[in-house]
Motif scaffolding. Structure first.
Motif, PDB file in Angstrom:
ATOM      1  N   ALA A  70      40.625  44.906   6.880  1.00 16.85           N
ATOM      2  CA  ALA A  70      40.575  43.622   7.591  1.00 16.85           C
ATOM      3  C   ALA A  70      41.973  43.022   7.733  1.00 16.85           C
ATOM      4  N   LEU A  71      42.765  43.060   6.676  1.00 21.80           N
ATOM      5  CA  LEU A  71      44.125  42.520   6.748  1.00 21.80           C
ATOM      6  C   LEU A  71      44.975  43.330   7.721  1.00 21.80           C
ATOM      7  N   ARG A  72      44.820  44.646   7.675  1.00 32.07           N
ATOM      8  CA  ARG A  72      45.576  45.498   8.591  1.00 32.07           C
ATOM      9  C   ARG A  72      45.200  45.195  10.044  1.00 32.07           C
ATOM     10  N   ALA A  73      43.920  44.959  10.280  1.00 32.26           N
ATOM     11  CA  ALA A  73      43.481  44.641  11.641  1.00 32.26           C
ATOM     12  C   ALA A  73      44.044  43.303  12.100  1.00 32.26           C
ATOM     13  N   TRP A  74      44.087  42.317  11.213  1.00 29.73           N
ATOM     14  CA  TRP A  74      44.641  41.000  11.577  1.00 29.73           C
ATOM     15  C   TRP A  74      46.095  41.121  11.980  1.00 29.73           C
ATOM     16  N   ILE A  75      46.862  41.903  11.237  1.00 31.73           N
ATOM     17  CA  ILE A  75      48.271  42.111  11.574  1.00 31.73           C
ATOM     18  C   ILE A  75      48.396  42.875  12.880  1.00 31.73           C
ATOM     19  N   ALA A  76      47.554  43.870  13.075  1.00 33.13           N
ATOM     20  CA  ALA A  76      47.607  44.656  14.309  1.00 33.13           C
ATOM     21  C   ALA A  76      47.341  43.799  15.534  1.00 33.13           C
ATOM     22  N   ARG A  77      46.448  42.832  15.420  1.00 31.31           N
ATOM     23  CA  ARG A  77      46.082  41.996  16.560  1.00 31.31           C
ATOM     24  C   ARG A  77      47.216  41.092  17.029  1.00 31.31           C
ATOM     25  N   HIS A  78      48.073  40.673  16.112  1.00 28.06           N
ATOM     26  CA  HIS A  78      49.045  39.616  16.418  1.00 28.06           C
ATOM     27  C   HIS A  78      50.470  40.154  16.330  1.00 28.06           C
ATOM     28  N   GLU A  79      51.099  40.274  17.486  1.00 30.92           N
ATOM     29  CA  GLU A  79      52.409  40.917  17.560  1.00 30.92           C
ATOM     30  C   GLU A  79      53.465  40.189  16.738  1.00 30.92           C
ATOM     31  N   ALA A  80      53.326  38.875  16.579  1.00 23.54           N
ATOM     32  CA  ALA A  80      54.307  38.120  15.803  1.00 23.54           C
ATOM     33  C   ALA A  80      54.417  38.650  14.376  1.00 23.54           C
ATOM     34  N   HIS A 155      57.751  30.498   8.360  1.00 28.51           N
ATOM     35  CA  HIS A 155      57.430  29.620   9.493  1.00 28.51           C
ATOM     36  C   HIS A 155      57.762  30.270  10.834  1.00 28.51           C
ATOM     37  N   SER A 156      58.656  31.244  10.871  1.00 32.97           N
ATOM     38  CA  SER A 156      59.042  31.858  12.135  1.00 32.97           C
ATOM     39  C   SER A 156      57.891  32.602  12.799  1.00 32.97           C
ATOM     40  N   VAL A 157      56.855  32.956  12.038  1.00 33.55           N
ATOM     41  CA  VAL A 157      55.706  33.675  12.604  1.00 33.55           C
ATOM     42  C   VAL A 157      54.407  32.884  12.479  1.00 33.55           C
ATOM     43  N   MET A 158      54.507  31.618  12.122  1.00 33.95           N
ATOM     44  CA  MET A 158      53.297  30.883  11.766  1.00 33.95           C
ATOM     45  C   MET A 158      53.465  29.399  12.079  1.00 33.95           C
ATOM     46  N   ASP A 159      52.402  28.769  12.555  1.00 28.67           N
ATOM     47  CA  ASP A 159      52.362  27.316  12.676  1.00 28.67           C
ATOM     48  C   ASP A 159      51.045  26.823  12.090  1.00 28.67           C
ATOM     49  N   ALA A 160      50.848  25.515  12.111  1.00 31.69           N
ATOM     50  CA  ALA A 160      49.663  24.945  11.475  1.00 31.69           C
ATOM     51  C   ALA A 160      48.378  25.454  12.122  1.00 31.69           C
ATOM     52  N   TYR A 161      48.366  25.586  13.448  1.00 37.43           N
ATOM     53  CA  TYR A 161      47.147  26.050  14.113  1.00 37.43           C
ATOM     54  C   TYR A 161      46.847  27.493  13.733  1.00 37.43           C
ATOM     55  N   SER A 162      47.890  28.322  13.593  1.00 36.71           N
ATOM     56  CA  SER A 162      47.692  29.703  13.147  1.00 36.71           C
ATOM     57  C   SER A 162      47.089  29.741  11.748  1.00 36.71           C
ATOM     58  N   GLN A 163      47.549  28.828  10.883  1.00 34.69           N
ATOM     59  CA  GLN A 163      46.985  28.739   9.538  1.00 34.69           C
ATOM     60  C   GLN A 163      45.482  28.485   9.592  1.00 34.69           C
ATOM     61  N   GLY A 187      41.110  46.085  15.223  1.00 36.50           N
ATOM     62  CA  GLY A 187      42.471  45.640  15.516  1.00 36.50           C
ATOM     63  C   GLY A 187      42.719  45.238  16.952  1.00 36.50           C
ATOM     64  N   THR A 188      41.672  45.246  17.778  1.00 34.32           N
ATOM     65  CA  THR A 188      41.825  44.913  19.192  1.00 34.32           C
ATOM     66  C   THR A 188      41.367  43.496  19.467  1.00 34.32           C
ATOM     67  N   LEU A 189      42.242  42.696  20.090  1.00 39.22           N
ATOM     68  CA  LEU A 189      41.911  41.324  20.473  1.00 39.22           C
ATOM     69  C   LEU A 189      42.695  40.975  21.720  1.00 39.22           C
ATOM     70  N   ASP A 190      41.993  40.480  22.723  1.00 40.95           N
ATOM     71  CA  ASP A 190      42.657  40.087  23.966  1.00 40.95           C
ATOM     72  C   ASP A 190      43.299  38.719  23.767  1.00 40.95           C
ATOM     73  N   VAL A 191      44.545  38.711  23.335  1.00 39.56           N
ATOM     74  CA  VAL A 191      45.230  37.474  23.003  1.00 39.56           C
ATOM     75  C   VAL A 191      46.702  37.602  23.400  1.00 39.56           C
ATOM     76  N   GLY A 192      47.326  36.477  23.693  1.00 42.75           N
ATOM     77  CA  GLY A 192      48.727  36.491  24.081  1.00 42.75           C
ATOM     78  C   GLY A 192      49.649  36.833  22.919  1.00 42.75           C
ATOM     79  N   SER A 193      50.882  37.183  23.249  1.00 45.32           N
ATOM     80  CA  SER A 193      51.884  37.535  22.245  1.00 45.32           C
ATOM     81  C   SER A 193      52.873  36.396  22.072  1.00 45.32           C
ATOM     82  N   HIS A 194      53.072  35.994  20.819  1.00 42.91           N
ATOM     83  CA  HIS A 194      54.082  34.975  20.559  1.00 42.91           C
ATOM     84  C   HIS A 194      55.484  35.483  20.882  1.00 42.91           C
TER      85      HIS A 194
END
Length: 453
Positions: A70-80, A155-163, A187-194
């Motif tokens: 699950a953690l690996r998938a979360w990281i895979a989804r978010h390019e930041a 903080h460079s990869v995270m903000d309050a909403y991401s938390q 690990g697949t999610l249709d989401v924008g890249s920071h």
């Protein structure tokens, strides 16, 4: 929802593990997308051991291998979370790792008491830095029923909403991993890249010059050469160095009263944020006699829908100057408050670090207030059951005050940090108490409340 240090969150006794993303050194590739000016400023000024994160109790049986997936998938989804930086001859360079090159490793610490778990996890998270990957670390406490899961990130990869997004997303990922969903699908999610967002924001900021309206607005706001401070905090003697700031969190407004204020503000043609800051302005005026409330308001820059669910640092700064002169009832106070926020809203998209470079300004915000309405964040209805909480690391004591006003389904909480002096703590606690009082007074007589000339 509250926003506190990990030390203020009750951790249970249990089997503690710390987790870290890993990859092969040759997995990295160069990436020519530029960093924002704010990211570069953060790299130059970030304090060691500083992080933000989240913690919750996952109400499902603990399985270390399932959590790893699950953690690996979360990281895979978010390019930041799969980028890092290194210094080069002409500035910072970005590097990227592919989603399928990531893994997450576990280190077991055995059965620990809650107090020792606090120390162990805090020490682990303090290893996060802005210039060395991984920029996000994890920790768990296995329990007979479920488990505690926390993370700390730079903080460079995270903000309050991401938390806040983390809670619902990681529980869903863990549940699906338990059900045997394949890694590729997880690990697949249709989401924008920071990272894309950062490159676009950099291009936008680079065309800004000294004649730009945003630069002129900031120059007027900072005409004294420094940021405004909070009355009763920044005017005091400097806080001692080498110690952590005061940190506090209070539930101040029950959900019913918060809803009443929202309806009142809607009838006045505005939102609850205006009512909240109006009550703060009234409280500050009563405490100090000042007709002005000046502070910096962080605001999101997630204007593209594809970035709504992305992890990253989507935040700009809004200079706020609320002038209460001539306001004799709450309707007028709200109107002045809305105008004070609206006047600076156009500054949010432009990196303040770029503005500071143009103005040759070496100063940091000293009085910052955030208003975060979290009620529509996916999964928010489950947060009370999950014990979900946003976290921030302890900060070295400085001459500043930060307040986070969080509007959730449970009501309104105010979290704060300020310099480690008695006078600073008294001023912040007094403002929070005054805010609660004015908020309640307004609801008692919203049509005819006289607030003075």
């Amino acid at each position: 929802m509250e926003y506190t240090e990990l030390a203020d969150y009750p951790l249970p006794d249990g089997a503690v593990s710390t987790w870290a993303p890993v990859c092969e050194p040759d997995s990295w590739s160069d990436d020519d997308r530029k960093l924002t000016h704010d990211h570069e400023a953060h790299l130059a000024s970030a304090l060691p051991g500083s992080w933000i994160g989240s913690v919750l109790r996952v109400p499902m049986r603990y399985d270390a291998e399932v959590l790893r997936r699950a953690l690996r998938a979360w990281i895979a989804r978010h390019e930041a979370l799969r980028t890092t930086v290194s210094p080069g001859e002409s500035g910072w360079r970005r590097h990227l790792i592919a989603a399928d090159a990531i893994d997450v490793t576990e280190r077991s610490h055995g059965e620990l008491s809650g107090s020792v778990a606090h120390d162990t996890i805090s020490e682990h998270f303090a290893g996060v830095t802005p210039d060395r990957w991984p920029h996000c670390l994890f920790a768990t406490i296995a329990l007979p029923e479920g488990f505690v899961l926390a993370f700390g990130a730079d903080h460079s990869v995270m903000d309050a909403y991401s938390q806040l997004l983390f809670f619902g997303e990681i529980v869903e990922l863990y549940e699906r991993a338990l059900d045997g969903v394949p890694d590729e699908e997880l690990g697949t999610l249709d989401v924008g890249s920071h990272v894309d967002h950062s490159a676009a924001a950099r291009s936008l900021s680079e065309v800004v010059d000294a004649e730009h309206p945003v630069v002129r607005h900031w120059a007027e706001f900072l005409k004294d050469g420094e940021f405004p401070g909070m009355e009763g905090v920044s005017s005091q003697a400097p806080a001692p160095e080498g110690v952590s700031q005061h940190s506090l969190s209070r539930w101040v407004i029950p959900s019913g009263d918060a809803e009443s204020m929202e309806r009142l503000c809607a009838n006045l043609g505005t939102g609850a944020q205006s009512g909240v800051f109006a009550a703060v302005a009234l409280a500050m005026r009563e405490r100090t006699g000042s007709e002005q409330l000046r502070f910096v308001l962080p605001m999101h820059t997630r204007h593209d829908r594809r970035h709504a669910g992305a992890v990253g640092w989507y935040v700009g700064l809004c200079p706020v100057d609320i002038d209460l002169r001539g306001a004799t009832d709450f309707r007028e106070v709200v109107s002045h408050t809305r105008a004070g926020v609206s006047a600076g809203r156009g500054c949010v998209k432009t990196s303040f670090a770029r503005v500071a470079d143009i103005l040759e300004l070496d100063a940091e915000p000293r009085f910052v207030m955030s208003y975060v309405d979290v009620r529509k964040v996916p999964g928010a209805e489950h947060w009370p059951d999950w014990g979900a909480r946003a976290l921030r690391s302890p900060e070295a004591s400085r001459d500043e005050a930060y307040l986070w006003v969080i509007h959730s389904d449970e009501g309104i909480s105010v979290s704060a940090r300020c310099g480690r002096t008695d006078s600073a703590l008294e001023a912040v606690e007094g403002l929070i108490a005054g805010f609660e009082e004015k908020f309640t007074d307004v609801l008692g007589a919203p049509e005819a409340l006289e607030v003075g000339a």
